[in-house]
Design a protein around this motif. Structure first.
Motif, PDB file in Angstrom:
ATOM      1  N   VAL A 136       0.924  -1.314   0.041  1.00 38.21           N
ATOM      2  CA  VAL A 136       0.225   0.123   0.143  1.00 38.21           C
ATOM      3  C   VAL A 136       0.955   1.206   0.128  1.00 38.21           C
ATOM      4  N   PRO A 137       0.534   2.159  -1.014  1.00 36.20           N
ATOM      5  CA  PRO A 137       1.549   3.253  -0.848  1.00 36.20           C
ATOM      6  C   PRO A 137       1.910   4.027   0.157  1.00 36.20           C
ATOM      7  N   GLU A 138       0.880   4.163   1.252  1.00 30.90           N
ATOM      8  CA  GLU A 138       1.222   4.701   2.473  1.00 30.90           C
ATOM      9  C   GLU A 138       2.406   3.981   3.197  1.00 30.90           C
ATOM     10  N   ASP A 139       2.484   2.884   3.082  1.00 38.52           N
ATOM     11  CA  ASP A 139       3.289   1.990   3.843  1.00 38.52           C
ATOM     12  C   ASP A 139       4.720   1.558   3.344  1.00 38.52           C
ATOM     13  N   ARG A 140       4.727   2.123   1.894  1.00 33.23           N
ATOM     14  CA  ARG A 140       6.005   1.988   1.223  1.00 33.23           C
ATOM     15  C   ARG A 140       7.162   2.521   2.232  1.00 33.23           C
ATOM     16  N   PRO A 141       7.328   3.675   2.501  1.00 35.25           N
ATOM     17  CA  PRO A 141       8.234   4.160   3.093  1.00 35.25           C
ATOM     18  C   PRO A 141       8.741   3.258   4.489  1.00 35.25           C
ATOM     19  N   LEU A 142       7.979   2.690   4.992  1.00 39.48           N
ATOM     20  CA  LEU A 142       8.175   1.745   6.079  1.00 39.48           C
ATOM     21  C   LEU A 142       8.822   0.538   5.661  1.00 39.48           C
ATOM     22  N   VAL A 143       8.395   0.068   4.470  1.00 37.74           N
ATOM     23  CA  VAL A 143       8.989  -1.161   3.973  1.00 37.74           C
ATOM     24  C   VAL A 143      10.430  -1.034   3.456  1.00 37.74           C
ATOM     25  N   GLN A 144      10.607   0.155   2.844  1.00 38.77           N
ATOM     26  CA  GLN A 144      11.810   0.619   2.494  1.00 38.77           C
ATOM     27  C   GLN A 144      12.987   0.659   3.250  1.00 38.77           C
ATOM     28  N   ASP A 145      12.470   1.507   4.339  1.00 42.25           N
ATOM     29  CA  ASP A 145      13.253   1.805   5.603  1.00 42.25           C
ATOM     30  C   ASP A 145      13.727   0.230   6.361  1.00 42.25           C
ATOM     31  N   GLN A 146      12.935  -0.546   6.304  1.00 45.23           N
ATOM     32  CA  GLN A 146      13.389  -1.661   6.943  1.00 45.23           C
ATOM     33  C   GLN A 146      14.341  -2.464   5.916  1.00 45.23           C
ATOM     34  N   VAL A 147      14.170  -2.291   4.614  1.00 43.62           N
ATOM     35  CA  VAL A 147      15.096  -3.006   3.608  1.00 43.62           C
ATOM     36  C   VAL A 147      16.453  -2.294   4.091  1.00 43.62           C
ATOM     37  N   GLN A 148      16.574  -1.036   4.066  1.00 37.97           N
ATOM     38  CA  GLN A 148      17.649  -0.415   4.266  1.00 37.97           C
ATOM     39  C   GLN A 148      18.300  -0.756   5.653  1.00 37.97           C
ATOM     40  N   ARG A 149      17.612  -0.947   6.602  1.00 36.69           N
ATOM     41  CA  ARG A 149      18.179  -1.368   7.824  1.00 36.69           C
ATOM     42  C   ARG A 149      18.865  -2.668   7.916  1.00 36.69           C
ATOM     43  N   VAL A 150      17.998  -3.663   7.154  1.00 39.99           N
ATOM     44  CA  VAL A 150      18.672  -5.089   7.085  1.00 39.99           C
ATOM     45  C   VAL A 150      19.903  -4.863   6.197  1.00 39.99           C
ATOM     46  N   LEU A 151      19.992  -4.108   5.266  1.00 39.02           N
ATOM     47  CA  LEU A 151      21.159  -4.074   4.277  1.00 39.02           C
ATOM     48  C   LEU A 151      22.394  -3.305   5.087  1.00 39.02           C
ATOM     49  N   ALA A 152      21.875  -2.558   5.936  1.00 36.12           N
ATOM     50  CA  ALA A 152      23.123  -1.805   6.545  1.00 36.12           C
ATOM     51  C   ALA A 152      23.348  -2.765   8.180  1.00 36.12           C
ATOM     52  N   GLY A 153      22.845  -3.482   8.140  1.00 36.49           N
ATOM     53  CA  GLY A 153      23.083  -4.742   9.195  1.00 36.49           C
ATOM     54  C   GLY A 153      22.493  -4.268  10.523  1.00 36.49           C
ATOM     55  N   ALA A 154      21.731  -3.415  10.626  1.00 40.04           N
ATOM     56  CA  ALA A 154      20.860  -2.819  11.942  1.00 40.04           C
ATOM     57  C   ALA A 154      20.037  -3.777  12.435  1.00 40.04           C
ATOM     58  N   GLU A 155      19.710  -3.828  13.598  1.00 41.06           N
ATOM     59  CA  GLU A 155      18.514  -4.389  14.139  1.00 41.06           C
ATOM     60  C   GLU A 155      17.299  -4.381  13.403  1.00 41.06           C
ATOM     61  N   THR A 156      16.578  -5.252  13.080  1.00 43.15           N
ATOM     62  CA  THR A 156      15.172  -5.302  12.303  1.00 43.15           C
ATOM     63  C   THR A 156      14.057  -5.675  13.304  1.00 43.15           C
ATOM     64  N   PRO A 157      13.357  -4.708  13.619  1.00 44.13           N
ATOM     65  CA  PRO A 157      12.199  -5.476  14.503  1.00 44.13           C
ATOM     66  C   PRO A 157      11.215  -5.961  13.306  1.00 44.13           C
ATOM     67  N   VAL A 158      10.301  -6.494  13.842  1.00 40.25           N
ATOM     68  CA  VAL A 158       9.105  -7.181  12.922  1.00 40.25           C
ATOM     69  C   VAL A 158       8.287  -6.166  12.510  1.00 40.25           C
ATOM     70  N   LEU A 159       8.050  -6.108  11.077  1.00 36.37           N
ATOM     71  CA  LEU A 159       7.284  -5.054  10.517  1.00 36.37           C
ATOM     72  C   LEU A 159       5.953  -5.520  10.120  1.00 36.37           C
ATOM     73  N   GLU A 160       4.852  -4.830  10.249  1.00 37.27           N
ATOM     74  CA  GLU A 160       3.567  -5.155  10.130  1.00 37.27           C
ATOM     75  C   GLU A 160       3.137  -4.039   9.026  1.00 37.27           C
ATOM     76  N   HIS A 161       2.461  -4.404   7.775  1.00 36.64           N
ATOM     77  CA  HIS A 161       2.190  -3.355   6.763  1.00 36.64           C
ATOM     78  C   HIS A 161       1.126  -4.030   6.179  1.00 36.64           C
ATOM     79  N   ARG A 162       0.555  -3.193   5.071  1.00 38.39           N
ATOM     80  CA  ARG A 162      -0.595  -3.684   4.095  1.00 38.39           C
ATOM     81  C   ARG A 162      -0.261  -3.907   2.679  1.00 38.39           C
ATOM     82  N   ILE A 163      -0.583  -4.987   2.119  1.00 38.60           N
ATOM     83  CA  ILE A 163      -0.383  -5.125   0.750  1.00 38.60           C
ATOM     84  C   ILE A 163      -1.545  -4.928  -0.040  1.00 38.60           C
TER      85      ILE A 163
END
Length: 171
Positions: A91-118
């Motif tokens: 869902v467009p409103e949730d894309r920034p959350l998902v993109q931020d989660q991907v960047q956190r994973v790629l950066a090696g940061a701790e990644t909490p569970v993410l809930e979002h809509r599709i």
């Protein structure tokens, strides 16, 4: 029961072999029941796993498990043919959350569970929970990460109903 003649020269005897197939039939029934049980479980499961292969800190390939069809409405082949389908269905409103989660994973940061809509292929909006697990090589470089996607729509609906009831009771 099998019968067969035994020639003893001047006499013929008839031999008989009886085989008890009770155990075999019981095993066949147990196998059939086990297969049916497994089929019912796999139909009820609304989770799937994806894997993202990473090279030089960048995602280069993603594979989606077969369960993606039940959750998203898209097949594994459709995800292969459209490498950006995974983000376009968010869902467009949730894309920034998902993109931020991907960047956190790629950066090696701790990644909490993410809930979002599709938005599923059939146009239905669903809530999912995405849990990421990183895999590193001997030098601790990220080489891939897995994600477990769970459809939590019914859970979210139940939470909303509970919240709505609580609000009405407080009035």
């Amino acid at each position: 029961v099998s019968r067969f003649p035994i020639d003893l020269g001047n006499r013929v005897l008839v031999g008989e072999v009886t085989r008890d197939v009770t155990d075999r039939k019981a095993m066949e029934n147990a196998l059939r029941e086990s297969e049916e049980h497994y089929r019912r479980i796999t139909q009820a499961v609304t989770d799937y796993i994806y894997t993202v292969r990473v090279e030089d800190g960048r995602p280069v390939e993603t594979s989606h498990g077969p369960g993606c069809l039940a959750v998203t409405g898209y097949t594994t082949e459709e995800f292969v043919m459209d490498p950006y389908l995974w983000i376009r269905m968010v869902v467009p409103e949730d894309r920034p959350l998902v993109q931020d989660q991907v960047q956190r994973v790629l950066a090696g940061a701790e990644t909490p569970v993410l809930e979002h809509r599709i938005i599923r292929k059939d146009g239905v909006e669903r809530w999912i929970r995405n849990t990421s697990v990183s895999h590193r090589d001997k030098e601790h470089r990220l080489i891939s990460y897995d994600g477990l996607v769970q459809d939590i729509t019914e859970h979210k609906r139940a939470e909303e109903e509970k919240r709505s009831l609580e609000e009405r009771l407080q009035r």
